[in-house]
Enzyme design. Structure first.
Site, PDB file in Angstrom:
ATOM      1  N   GLU A 149       0.804  -1.232   0.000  1.00 14.74           N
ATOM      2  CA  GLU A 149       0.000   0.000   0.000  1.00 14.74           C
ATOM      3  C   GLU A 149       0.841   1.289   0.000  1.00 14.74           C
ATOM      4  O   GLU A 149       0.691   2.147   0.864  1.00 14.74           O
ATOM      5  CB  GLU A 149      -0.957  -0.030   1.195  1.00 14.74           C
ATOM      6  CG  GLU A 149      -1.858  -1.247   1.165  1.00 14.74           C
ATOM      7  CD  GLU A 149      -2.795  -1.346   2.361  1.00 14.74           C
ATOM      8  OE1 GLU A 149      -2.753  -0.494   3.255  1.00 14.74           O
ATOM      9  OE2 GLU A 149      -3.579  -2.315   2.405  1.00 14.74           O
ATOM     10  N   GLU A 256      -5.916 -10.606  -2.087  1.00 18.66           N
ATOM     11  CA  GLU A 256      -6.711 -10.577  -0.841  1.00 18.66           C
ATOM     12  C   GLU A 256      -8.207 -10.440  -1.147  1.00 18.66           C
ATOM     13  O   GLU A 256      -8.904  -9.640  -0.563  1.00 18.66           O
ATOM     14  CB  GLU A 256      -6.259  -9.408   0.050  1.00 18.66           C
ATOM     15  CG  GLU A 256      -4.787  -9.401   0.377  1.00 18.66           C
ATOM     16  CD  GLU A 256      -4.369  -8.226   1.231  1.00 18.66           C
ATOM     17  OE1 GLU A 256      -5.239  -7.579   1.839  1.00 18.66           O
ATOM     18  OE2 GLU A 256      -3.155  -7.937   1.290  1.00 18.66           O
TER      19      GLU A 256
HETATM   20  C1  XIL Z   1      -5.645  -7.423   7.847  1.00 19.46           C
HETATM   21  C2  XIL Z   1      -5.932  -8.750   8.546  1.00 19.46           C
HETATM   22  O1  XIL Z   1      -6.917  -9.460   7.814  1.00 19.46           O
HETATM   23  C3  XIL Z   1      -6.397  -8.469   9.965  1.00 19.46           C
HETATM   24  O2  XIL Z   1      -6.562  -9.706  10.644  1.00 19.46           O
HETATM   25  C4  XIL Z   1      -5.361  -7.617  10.679  1.00 19.46           C
HETATM   26  O3  XIL Z   1      -5.856  -7.316  11.953  1.00 19.46           O
HETATM   27  C5  XIL Z   1      -5.129  -6.321   9.897  1.00 19.46           C
HETATM   28  O4  XIL Z   1      -4.693  -6.639   8.571  1.00 19.46           O
HETATM   29  N1  XIL Z   1      -4.907  -5.015   3.475  1.00 19.46           N
HETATM   30  C6  XIL Z   1      -3.818  -5.750   3.787  1.00 19.46           C
HETATM   31  C7  XIL Z   1      -3.910  -6.862   4.762  1.00 19.46           C
HETATM   32  O5  XIL Z   1      -2.753  -5.593   3.177  1.00 19.46           O
HETATM   33  O6  XIL Z   1      -2.640  -7.112   5.369  1.00 19.46           O
HETATM   34  C8  XIL Z   1      -4.935  -6.541   5.801  1.00 19.46           C
HETATM   35  O7  XIL Z   1      -5.075  -7.698   6.606  1.00 19.46           O
HETATM   36  C9  XIL Z   1      -6.253  -6.172   5.134  1.00 19.46           C
HETATM   37  C10 XIL Z   1      -6.103  -4.979   4.261  1.00 19.46           C
END
Ligand code: XIL
Length: 344
Positions: A149, A256
């Protein structure tokens, strides 16, 4: 003899009247690309989760336990027990492991605070951290979200963070890739971003950043589009996003995926929300499968069952159903849409 011939005719299987409807064939066997999901050590202790994870997924991403906020302790020591358990689980189940994330603007660890503004000491600690974690999992992960990000929330320029403040707006990214390549020369090093679909300006800024970094010789091995979507997304945007990302010729990771049924936009879809969710999975997966084989790094859902989703732990997330399997672990229309699109 008649019974034996009849039995032979149906391949030797005896169908019983009470047979459960056939569960879908394993996605990891039918898919023509790696299929991933996220994992935590708490999941590994849940037999129902393990059954679905080992049946359908060929790649795992630690949801939390390889991130700096878990690994780097306030005194500067490292915690690897969670990551190590996940490495062992993936290996035992013949699954690839993908790491997230080495450097992320969201991580603002106490151990770095005394070094903030210290110049070389900060830079040395930054390199030491990356060498430590990427070195520990060298040869055990297929790749890393090396920087996560990097683009500003609204797409205007890049994010300001402790890393950019101390090492330079883009140079913290360059250094992260260089240190990661030093630690694990065989890992594919990804730049990972979200909202590339919902925010055209963010997509444009991300693509320009990739172009600049590649022109500087930064060893970017792949691009990740997190794909945290919702059912308000208009048709065609996912196809255009994957096509644009694919133009660099690098491996692409849908990294994701979840599709919230709570529309964030004003384009409120008509009809069954779960069918709209499935239709978006179809569009994204078909766009991904239209990439050349060498660019189909992996298609990762950010969780297995709806209740496993991080979205349900966020404000207003109660009742959302963003993933491929329902509360009971049964495949949803989104699962069948994915299996059709990646197995064709
Ligand atoms: C999130 C996880 O799913 C949660 O369990 C944690 O508390 C915070 O991070 N974008 C990302 C991921 O790059 O690493 C994030 O994952 C969700 C948003």
């Amino acid at each position: 003899l008649t019974g034996a011939l009849g039995l032979a005719a149906c391949g030797g299987r005896t169908e019983t009247a009470t047979a459960q409807p056939n569960p879908p064939r394993p996605l990891r066997e039918t898919a023509r690309c790696p299929i991933g999901t996220c994992v935590g050590t708490d999941h590994i202790g849940d037999p129902a989760w393990v059954a679905l994870a080992t049946r359908h997924f060929s790649q795992l991403t630690p949801e939390f336990e390889m991130k700096m906020e878990y690994v780097l302790q306030p005194d500067g020591s490292f915690r690897f027990d969670g990551g190590d358990r996940i490495v062992a689980f993936a290996r035992a189940n013949g699954q690839r492991l993908y790491g997230t994330t080495l450097i992320w603007y969201e991580q603002d660890p106490a151990a770095f605070h005394p070094l903030d503004g210290s110049g070389k000491r900060f830079a040395d600690a930054y390199r030491s951290y990356i060498l430590a974690i990427a070195g520990r999992y060298r040869g055990q992960v297929v790749g890393w979200d090396t920087v996560n990000e990097p683009v500003a929330e609204d797409g205007n320029g890049l994010r300001q963070c402790i890393w950019s403040r101390n090492l330079g707006q883009e140079d913290y990214i360059v250094r992260a890739f260089e240190h990661a390549a030093e630690a694990d020369p065989n890992a594919l090093l990804f730049l990972n971003e979200y909202n590339l679909e919902h925010l055209p300006r963010k997509q444009a800024t991300f693509l320009k950043l990739v172009e600049r970094l590649l022109s500087r010789g930064v060893p970017i091995g792949g691009l990740g589009t997190q794909s945290h979507l919702d059912i308000s997304l208009k048709s065609g945007v996912l196809t255009q996003t994957i096509r644009r990302l694919g133009e660099f010729g690098l491996p692409i990771h849908v990294s994701e995926l979840d599709i919230s049924l709570k529309p964030h936009g004003f384009n409120l879809p008509v009809g069954d929300p779960l069918q709209r969710q499935a239709d978006l999975v179809t569009e994204l997966a078909e766009a991904f499968m239209a990439l050349p084989q060498r660019q189909r790094f992996a298609f990762t859902a950010w969780g297995i069952r709806d209740r496993d989703s991080w979205l349900l732990r966020r404000p207003g997330g109660t009742g959302d159903r963003p993933l491929l399997f329902d509360e009971a672990g049964e495949p949803k229309a989104a699962f069948h849409a994915l299996q059709r699109a990646v197995s064709a």
